[in-house]
Design a protein around this motif. Structure first.
Motif, mmCIF file in Angstrom:
data_model
loop_
_atom_site.group_PDB
_atom_site.id
_atom_site.type_symbol
_atom_site.label_atom_id
_atom_site.label_comp_id
_atom_site.label_asym_id
_atom_site.label_seq_id
_atom_site.Cartn_x
_atom_site.Cartn_y
_atom_site.Cartn_z
ATOM 1 N N UNK A 106 36.311 22.593 33.291
ATOM 2 C CA UNK A 106 36.348 23.892 33.086
ATOM 3 C C UNK A 106 35.169 24.793 33.542
ATOM 4 N N UNK A 107 33.892 24.134 33.640
ATOM 5 C CA UNK A 107 32.874 25.044 34.404
ATOM 6 C C UNK A 107 32.939 24.933 35.912
ATOM 7 N N UNK A 108 33.388 24.164 36.541
ATOM 8 C CA UNK A 108 33.650 24.406 37.966
ATOM 9 C C UNK A 108 34.717 25.367 38.083
ATOM 10 N N UNK A 109 35.909 24.949 37.494
ATOM 11 C CA UNK A 109 37.109 25.925 37.704
ATOM 12 C C UNK A 109 36.507 27.389 37.355
ATOM 13 N N UNK A 110 35.824 27.715 36.390
ATOM 14 C CA UNK A 110 35.549 28.941 36.041
ATOM 15 C C UNK A 110 34.852 29.707 37.109
ATOM 16 N N UNK A 111 33.675 28.816 38.013
ATOM 17 C CA UNK A 111 33.149 29.416 38.947
ATOM 18 C C UNK A 111 33.822 30.052 40.153
ATOM 19 N N UNK A 112 35.278 29.535 40.175
ATOM 20 C CA UNK A 112 35.884 30.610 41.308
ATOM 21 C C UNK A 112 36.652 31.545 40.675
ATOM 22 N N UNK A 113 36.583 32.006 39.360
ATOM 23 C CA UNK A 113 37.421 32.975 38.812
ATOM 24 C C UNK A 113 36.723 34.405 39.483
ATOM 25 N N UNK A 114 38.010 35.311 39.784
ATOM 26 C CA UNK A 114 37.618 36.517 40.492
ATOM 27 C C UNK A 114 38.592 37.541 40.180
ATOM 28 N N UNK A 115 38.328 38.758 40.160
ATOM 29 C CA UNK A 115 39.348 39.784 39.525
ATOM 30 C C UNK A 115 40.709 39.733 40.252
ATOM 31 N N UNK A 116 41.404 38.780 40.489
ATOM 32 C CA UNK A 116 42.713 38.745 41.097
ATOM 33 C C UNK A 116 43.710 39.054 39.875
ATOM 34 N N UNK A 117 44.625 39.820 39.996
ATOM 35 C CA UNK A 117 45.575 39.950 38.841
ATOM 36 C C UNK A 117 44.931 40.031 37.591
ATOM 37 N N UNK A 118 44.108 41.087 37.506
ATOM 38 C CA UNK A 118 43.245 41.216 36.153
ATOM 39 C C UNK A 118 42.813 40.167 35.500
#
Length: 152
Positions: free
Chosen positions: A128-140
């Motif tokens: 979860x924490x590593x995956x969240x670090x890649x989050x960006x505003x693609x598709x809202x």
């Protein structure tokens, strides 16, 4: 006063042959259209090479064993990005999603569901924490939403 137990319409009758024919057509017509082969079978060529992108209905019977596989553009894109997620980090995959949506605007309405699925898959692969670090505003921010729902 005597009350009738049969349902009455505005004109005082239960419906004649026209209503029965209409109901029958409403049920039978869609089935007939599908079975008569009016639906086109296509596959999307994402590679960009100039090969034929239409698979004729007569070619379907000659194909390998038929499974219920959808070849809709959004499904093809989702499958390609999910397999790409196995080899590349989610940031690269999200960039490819954005490029695909920019190149094919008709995919924009499916962008959020694809990004959400990628977020859920990223949690399974990276945590979860590593995956969240890649989050960006693609598709809202649907990717972040997918990460959150997979983590909960």
């Amino acid at each position: 006063m005597k009350h009738s137990t049969t349902p009455q319409t505005r004109r005082g009758h239960r419906g004649g042959p026209a209503r029965r024919i209409g109901r029958t057509l409403a049920l039978v017509l869609p089935v007939v259209m599908v079975l008569s082969g009016t639906l086109a079978v296509t596959r999307v060529n994402w590679s960009g090479s100039p090969s034929s992108s239409v698979l004729a209905a007569s070619d379907v019977s000659a194909a390998a064993p038929v499974k219920a596989v959808s070849h809709a553009p959004q499904d093809v894109l989702r499958d390609r990005l999910m397999s790409e997620l196995q080899d590349k980090n989610p940031g690269v995959v999200l960039t490819h999603l954005q490029q695909a949506v920019n190149g094919h605007p008709s995919l924009a309405r499916h962008c959020s569901s694809i990004a959400r699925a990628l977020g859920q898959a990223a949690v399974r692969i990276y945590g979860a924490s590593r995956a969240q670090s890649y989050a960006r505003p693609v598709c809202d921010t649907a990717f972040a939403s997918g990460v959150l729902t997979a983590h909960s």
